[in-house]
Design a protein around this motif. Structure first.
Motif, PDB file in Angstrom:
ATOM      1  N   VAL A 193       0.844  -1.201   0.000  1.00  0.00           N
ATOM      2  CA  VAL A 193       0.000   0.000   0.000  1.00  0.00           C
ATOM      3  C   VAL A 193       0.879   1.250   0.000  1.00  0.00           C
ATOM      4  O   VAL A 193       0.624   2.213  -0.742  1.00  0.00           O
ATOM      5  CB  VAL A 193      -0.934   0.001   1.224  1.00  0.00           C
ATOM      6  CG1 VAL A 193      -1.674   1.331   1.345  1.00  0.00           C
ATOM      7  CG2 VAL A 193      -1.928  -1.148   1.124  1.00  0.00           C
ATOM      8  N   HIS A 198      -3.048   4.915   8.652  1.00  0.00           N
ATOM      9  CA  HIS A 198      -3.625   5.052   7.303  1.00  0.00           C
ATOM     10  C   HIS A 198      -3.356   3.786   6.479  1.00  0.00           C
ATOM     11  O   HIS A 198      -4.256   3.281   5.784  1.00  0.00           O
ATOM     12  CB  HIS A 198      -3.023   6.265   6.592  1.00  0.00           C
ATOM     13  CG  HIS A 198      -3.385   7.575   7.215  1.00  0.00           C
ATOM     14  ND1 HIS A 198      -2.451   8.529   7.530  1.00  0.00           N
ATOM     15  CD2 HIS A 198      -4.591   8.090   7.603  1.00  0.00           C
ATOM     16  CE1 HIS A 198      -3.049   9.574   8.056  1.00  0.00           C
ATOM     17  NE2 HIS A 198      -4.346   9.335   8.124  1.00  0.00           N
ATOM     18  N   VAL A 253      -6.202   0.882   4.940  1.00  0.00           N
ATOM     19  CA  VAL A 253      -6.356   0.409   3.559  1.00  0.00           C
ATOM     20  C   VAL A 253      -6.292  -1.115   3.508  1.00  0.00           C
ATOM     21  O   VAL A 253      -7.100  -1.763   2.819  1.00  0.00           O
ATOM     22  CB  VAL A 253      -5.272   1.026   2.653  1.00  0.00           C
ATOM     23  CG1 VAL A 253      -5.387   0.464   1.235  1.00  0.00           C
ATOM     24  CG2 VAL A 253      -5.401   2.546   2.621  1.00  0.00           C
ATOM     25  N   GLN A 279     -14.884   2.557   1.602  1.00  0.00           N
ATOM     26  CA  GLN A 279     -13.840   3.513   1.258  1.00  0.00           C
ATOM     27  C   GLN A 279     -13.182   4.044   2.522  1.00  0.00           C
ATOM     28  O   GLN A 279     -13.727   3.950   3.624  1.00  0.00           O
ATOM     29  CB  GLN A 279     -14.398   4.680   0.443  1.00  0.00           C
ATOM     30  CG  GLN A 279     -15.346   5.590   1.215  1.00  0.00           C
ATOM     31  CD  GLN A 279     -15.871   6.721   0.370  1.00  0.00           C
ATOM     32  OE1 GLN A 279     -16.189   6.534  -0.815  1.00  0.00           O
ATOM     33  NE2 GLN A 279     -15.965   7.909   0.947  1.00  0.00           N
ATOM     34  N   CYS A 280     -11.974   4.606   2.355  1.00  0.00           N
ATOM     35  CA  CYS A 280     -11.318   5.335   3.436  1.00  0.00           C
ATOM     36  C   CYS A 280     -10.563   6.507   2.828  1.00  0.00           C
ATOM     37  O   CYS A 280     -10.031   6.406   1.716  1.00  0.00           O
ATOM     38  CB  CYS A 280     -10.399   4.433   4.253  1.00  0.00           C
ATOM     39  SG  CYS A 280      -9.055   3.679   3.337  1.00  0.00           S
ATOM     40  N   VAL A 338      -9.396   5.881  -1.060  1.00  0.00           N
ATOM     41  CA  VAL A 338      -9.275   4.490  -1.514  1.00  0.00           C
ATOM     42  C   VAL A 338     -10.657   3.855  -1.433  1.00  0.00           C
ATOM     43  O   VAL A 338     -11.276   3.845  -0.364  1.00  0.00           O
ATOM     44  CB  VAL A 338      -8.270   3.704  -0.653  1.00  0.00           C
ATOM     45  CG1 VAL A 338      -8.106   2.286  -1.196  1.00  0.00           C
ATOM     46  CG2 VAL A 338      -6.927   4.417  -0.614  1.00  0.00           C
ATOM     47  N   ARG A 342     -13.086   0.433  -2.180  1.00  0.00           N
ATOM     48  CA  ARG A 342     -13.193  -1.004  -2.450  1.00  0.00           C
ATOM     49  C   ARG A 342     -14.325  -1.203  -3.453  1.00  0.00           C
ATOM     50  O   ARG A 342     -15.470  -0.791  -3.233  1.00  0.00           O
ATOM     51  CB  ARG A 342     -13.493  -1.748  -1.145  1.00  0.00           C
ATOM     52  CG  ARG A 342     -13.885  -3.220  -1.315  1.00  0.00           C
ATOM     53  CD  ARG A 342     -12.690  -4.130  -1.366  1.00  0.00           C
ATOM     54  NE  ARG A 342     -13.127  -5.527  -1.513  1.00  0.00           N
ATOM     55  CZ  ARG A 342     -13.260  -6.377  -0.502  1.00  0.00           C
ATOM     56  NH1 ARG A 342     -13.005  -5.976   0.747  1.00  0.00           N
ATOM     57  NH2 ARG A 342     -13.621  -7.634  -0.714  1.00  0.00           N
ATOM     58  N   LEU A 394      -9.147  -2.524  -5.340  1.00  0.00           N
ATOM     59  CA  LEU A 394      -9.067  -1.261  -4.604  1.00  0.00           C
ATOM     60  C   LEU A 394      -8.644  -0.170  -5.574  1.00  0.00           C
ATOM     61  O   LEU A 394      -7.667  -0.339  -6.315  1.00  0.00           O
ATOM     62  CB  LEU A 394      -8.022  -1.335  -3.481  1.00  0.00           C
ATOM     63  CG  LEU A 394      -8.312  -2.183  -2.246  1.00  0.00           C
ATOM     64  CD1 LEU A 394      -7.160  -2.029  -1.249  1.00  0.00           C
ATOM     65  CD2 LEU A 394      -9.620  -1.780  -1.595  1.00  0.00           C
ATOM     66  N   PHE A 401      -7.247   3.584  -5.867  1.00  0.00           N
ATOM     67  CA  PHE A 401      -6.590   4.721  -5.211  1.00  0.00           C
ATOM     68  C   PHE A 401      -6.745   5.924  -6.139  1.00  0.00           C
ATOM     69  O   PHE A 401      -6.191   5.940  -7.247  1.00  0.00           O
ATOM     70  CB  PHE A 401      -5.104   4.450  -4.993  1.00  0.00           C
ATOM     71  CG  PHE A 401      -4.800   3.299  -4.072  1.00  0.00           C
ATOM     72  CD1 PHE A 401      -4.279   3.525  -2.815  1.00  0.00           C
ATOM     73  CD2 PHE A 401      -5.023   1.970  -4.466  1.00  0.00           C
ATOM     74  CE1 PHE A 401      -3.979   2.472  -1.952  1.00  0.00           C
ATOM     75  CE2 PHE A 401      -4.726   0.914  -3.623  1.00  0.00           C
ATOM     76  CZ  PHE A 401      -4.206   1.164  -2.355  1.00  0.00           C
TER      77      PHE A 401
END
Length: 458
Positions: free
Chosen positions: A275, A291, A295, A307-308, A316, A318, A323, A325
């Motif tokens: 990541v 962080h 992810v 998401q995050c 990010v 899903r 995934l 970005f």
């Protein structure tokens, strides 16, 4: 080689191991005037003939110690003049920058100092290196500070011997060895009184904790520094596995798409580093362990969507087995209209402040841009089609091409100030000045600085 001291041989071998002394290269020595930096400059001058190195020095005045700061600047100027070493001087009001930006004095000083060193090194050539005088003691203190913060493997590997332009040839040398070298060579130095202030965490470690560790384990800093390469090797191996994982990602119009399976099947340390590698590919470096873990958790979870949000406007998402970005697409506020600059003074353009002052261009010309033959009124504006820029020691090309080549983020390009007059472009913030318009030392000029309240002068 026969006339080299034992310390010189140690520094040469260590530096060669990390490509710090390229044949015919240029090294910019960060010179405070203290014991370590004076030892570094003297060692570099001693080793320079062996590699055909060109040695320059750079001194930054943080304006924190009043007359003592001026004393240091005068000392290094006099010493470099007598040794025939080109010296580049810079200065900044660190206390003001820290107060305005809500940052600590140490962080603000480091930010301004390294920005100055980077800009100066760039002016000396794209391949020039910056040598700093970090030694084994500094390295041990850094490891202890990271340990106290709960750092992971990256922090526990200490100060990197080489990162980008930055190199640290003295990283395995003890402070005592450097002091003894100066005494043997009869080299003077100055003492920074702020080093005695134990309100700074590093000074507290250096003055009260490190002596205790030395008592328990004599030579502790040097032994630790010499063994950190084992930790760095472990870290680099894991990073390499993470980089291989990241290569499974596909570049799309929105960002980078990575298979969820790649993270699910990888051991946790490799998944985390995968990541991290993807974020680096996107030019995003401001992230914490939390962080990265968020992810990975997104990939390991049972939900096919989610998401995050990460720092620097990155999200990010899903999407079933992948995934994505991608940058969050938010509409940026329009930049201010073009501002006319009728003459010297202080002007405000949005969040930016421009200061223009008549001056005589000094040697080195640090701390701003010195322009000659300005055709007033000037204009402070955003970029326009046809803008051409020639940075010092580089060829001229369209401003748009500069932004692309220097990886200036697309959302920023239409909000960065550009300064021009009737003859054409003078400077582009984030890139630099138009070299043909810069004054030479001794010429009448206008000193120009453009900055935000919490940023260093451009």
């Amino acid at each position: 080689m026969k006339n080299l001291t034992e310390l010189s041989r140690q520094v040469l071998a260590f530096g060669d191991g990390f490509g710090m002394f390229p044949k015919g290269g240029t090294l910019l020595c960060a010179l405070s005037g203290g014991t370590d930096s004076m030892a570094l400059l003297t060692l570099l001058l001693e080793l320079a003939p062996l590699r055909g190195l060109r040695i320059h020095a750079a001194h930054y005045d943080h304006q924190l110690r009043g007359a003592e700061s001026q004393r240091d600047a005068d000392f290094v100027q006099d010493w470099c003049r007598r040794q025939g070493v080109p010296l580049h001087l810079g200065r900044g009001d660190v206390a003001a920058v820290a107060a305005q930006g809500g940052r600590g004095i140490e962080d603000s000083a480091r930010q301004l100092r390294y920005a100055f060193l980077e800009e100066t090194a760039q002016s000396l050539g794209e391949d020039s290196l910056i040598a700093t005088a970090h030694n084994a003691g500094d390295n041990a203190e850094t490891v202890l500070l990271h340990l106290l913060r709960g750092s992971g493997l990256d922090g526990l590997t200490g100060i990197p011997p080489r990162r980008g332009r930055l190199c640290r040839p003295l990283l395995e040398c003890s402070r005592q060895a450097l002091a003894d070298y100066l005494t043997h060579r009869g080299i003077p130095h100055v003492e920074d009184s702020s080093n005695a202030d134990v309100t700074y965490r590093r000074n507290l470690l250096r003055r009260e904790v490190m002596p205790v560790l030395e008592t328990i384990n004599p030579g502790f800093p040097r032994r630790l520094a010499a063994n950190l390469h084992h930790l760095r090797a472990d870290r680099d191996f894991l990073d390499g596995l993470g980089r291989t994982l990241a290569q499974q990602g596909e570049t799309t119009a929105e960002g980078i798409s990575l298979p969820v399976k790649a993270l699910r099947e990888a051991p946790p340390p490799v998944a985390i580093r995968g990541v991290k590698a993807v974020l680096e590919d996107l030019g995003r470096w401001e992230h914490s362990a939390a962080h990265l873990e968020a992810v990975v958790d997104l990939a390991l979870g049972d939900q096919p969507a989610g998401q995050c949000d990460l720092p620097q406007g990155l999200r990010v998402r899903r999407q079933y087995d992948r995934l994505l970005f991608a940058l969050v697409q938010e509409e940026a506020p329009p930049p201010p209209p073009a501002l006319e600059i009728p003459g010297p003074g202080v002007y405000h353009w949005g969040d930016w402040t421009l200061q223009l002052t008549p001056a005589i261009c000094p040697e080195g010309a640090e701390g701003g841009w010195y322009f000659r033959d300005l055709a007033f009124p000037l204009t402070l504006r955003t970029r326009r089609p046809g803008d051409q820029l020639k940075l010092p020691r580089r060829r001229e090309k369209p401003l748009k091409k500069w932004y692309i080549d220097e990886k200036v983020p697309r959302p920023c390009r239409d909000s960065l100030p550009v300064l021009a007059d009737a003859q054409g472009l003078l400077a582009a913030v984030g890139l630099g000045p138009h070299a043909p318009r810069l004054a030479a030392a001794g010429e009448r000029a206008f000193l120009c600085s453009i900055a935000k309240p919490n940023e260093s002068i451009e």
